[in-house]
Design an enzyme around this catalytic site. Structure first.
Site, short mmCIF file in Angstrom:
data_model
loop_
_atom_site.label_atom_id
_atom_site.label_comp_id
_atom_site.label_asym_id
_atom_site.label_seq_id
_atom_site.Cartn_x
_atom_site.Cartn_y
_atom_site.Cartn_z
N PRO A 1 0.74 -1.24 0.00
CA PRO A 1 0.00 0.00 0.00
C PRO A 1 0.78 1.30 0.00
O PRO A 1 1.13 1.83 1.04
CB PRO A 1 -0.80 -0.10 1.30
CG PRO A 1 0.03 -0.96 2.21
CD PRO A 1 1.08 -1.61 1.38
N GLU A 2 1.05 1.84 -1.16
CA GLU A 2 1.35 3.27 -1.27
C GLU A 2 0.27 3.79 -2.21
O GLU A 2 -0.61 3.02 -2.60
CB GLU A 2 2.78 3.50 -1.81
CG GLU A 2 3.85 3.11 -0.79
CD GLU A 2 5.28 3.44 -1.23
OE1 GLU A 2 5.46 4.45 -1.91
OE2 GLU A 2 6.18 2.67 -0.88
N HIS B 1 -5.61 -13.61 9.77
CA HIS B 1 -5.58 -12.29 10.40
C HIS B 1 -6.70 -11.37 9.92
O HIS B 1 -6.54 -10.16 9.88
CB HIS B 1 -4.21 -11.64 10.17
CG HIS B 1 -3.09 -12.42 10.77
ND1 HIS B 1 -2.87 -12.49 12.13
CD2 HIS B 1 -2.13 -13.19 10.20
CE1 HIS B 1 -1.82 -13.26 12.36
NE2 HIS B 1 -1.35 -13.71 11.20
N ARG C 1 -0.31 -7.52 10.46
CA ARG C 1 0.30 -6.79 11.58
C ARG C 1 -0.68 -5.85 12.29
O ARG C 1 -0.31 -5.23 13.28
CB ARG C 1 1.51 -6.01 11.07
CG ARG C 1 2.64 -6.95 10.66
CD ARG C 1 3.70 -6.24 9.85
NE ARG C 1 4.56 -5.42 10.69
CZ ARG C 1 5.58 -4.71 10.22
NH1 ARG C 1 5.83 -4.70 8.93
NH2 ARG C 1 6.32 -3.99 11.02
#
Length: 283
Positions: free
Chosen positions: A2-3, A98, A116
């Site tokens: 993700p940019e 997750h 994360r």
DNA sequence: CACCATGTTCCTTG
DNA sequence: CCAAGGAACATGGT
């Protein structure tokens, strides 16, 4: 991944899939990603709400919804952090390990998965208010860039990561833009010449625009058909190779510079890796 | 065990 | 008040 370009590609992908869908129920498996919104408030607001549209601002996704009872519009803000993914999957598919939030849309689930848990899916919009201009829109001018860089003595690479200067550049494209502009990442932001600022401005737009085009025209880079025939953003086999092949300097330490064959150098700035060519990007 | 990872925020220091 | 630096958040890969 993700940019700005990856988030833009994701927004384009999800927009038509979400438009018009109603949220039947909400499952929260990792409440931390909602913060500072409480799980109670989150569920109350989202249950029964309908997706109207989806836009991007910097690295953020803005889901426009209409509430069930009040019929008022509101925005749900998404951010992928370092490892976030958002995709639709058939309701009977097992959830990823997750999965942080699952929105039941009927036959399919909208899943926000994040190894994360650095990302967000929240009703708090304050982060967006602090963002600088969109790099690919008219508000981002060489004059704006020059004015902002003048105010800082930080290394220019570090300054490019400041989302209040310009929104959406991350660690990868900061190195890419400086390489294209032929500017050392160590150069103090306020010491760039006027010509360098213009070069950098051009390079930022080129690097981001190219990444959006490259990613959106080549399906393998961004989606793969799962067993339900649904698109799935990220984790395609071979994607990483494909992705890094498109980058000119990032993660190429020790490899020959594409321009002059000098070995690419890796340095650490503000606790993050920077890659550059010591010959093409002189201090 | 060591170090590395596409991001942001908070806290401290000057 | 501001700029700058570093830790923290949490998990996994090599």
């Amino acid at each position: 991944m993700p940019e700005l370009p990856e988030v833009e590609i994701l927004a384009r992908h999800l927009r038509p899939l979400l438009q018009g869908r109603t949220i039947q129920s909400v499952k929260i498996r990792q409440p931390a990603v909602l913060e500072p919104t409480s799980p109670t408030c989150f569920k109350r607001q989202l249950r029964g709400a309908k997706f109207l549209g989806l836009t991007r601002r910097g690295k953020y996704l803005l889901f426009e919804l209409r509430a069930k009872t009040s019929r008022t519009r509101f925005v749900l803000l998404g951010h992928l952090g370092m490892t976030g993914r958002m995709f639709l999957a058939h309701k009977h598919r097992p959830l990823p390990k997750h999965a942080a939030v699952v929105l039941n849309l009927g036959a399919k689930n909208f899943i926000y998965d994040d190894t994360r848990y650095f990302g967000r899916l929240t009703l708090d919009l304050t982060p967006v208010e602090k963002l600088g201009p969109e790099p690919l829109e008219a508000a981002f001018t060489p004059e704006h860039l020059a004015r902002e860089l003048k105010r800082s003595r930080q290394p220019v690479k570090v300054k490019l990561l400041d989302q209040s200067l310009v929104a959406g550049i991350g660690n990868i494209y900061a190195s890419e833009a400086l390489f294209l502009a032929g500017i050392s990442p160590r150069r103090a932001a306020n010491r760039l010449t006027r010509a360098q600022v213009t070069q950098l401005w051009r390079a930022i737009r080129e690097v981001l625009g190219e990444a959006i085009e490259g990613g959106s025209t080549i399906p393998l880079n961004f989606s793969v058909h799962d067993s339900d025939g649904l698109f799935y953003y990220g984790s395609a086999a071979g994607e990483d190779d494909f992705y890094t092949e498109r980058l000119r300097i990032y993660d190429r330490a020790g490899q020959p510079c594409l321009h002059c064959h000098t070995p690419v150098q890796r340095i650490v700035q503000a606790a993050r890796s920077t890659f550059f060519c010591p010959r093409c990007q002189k201090a």
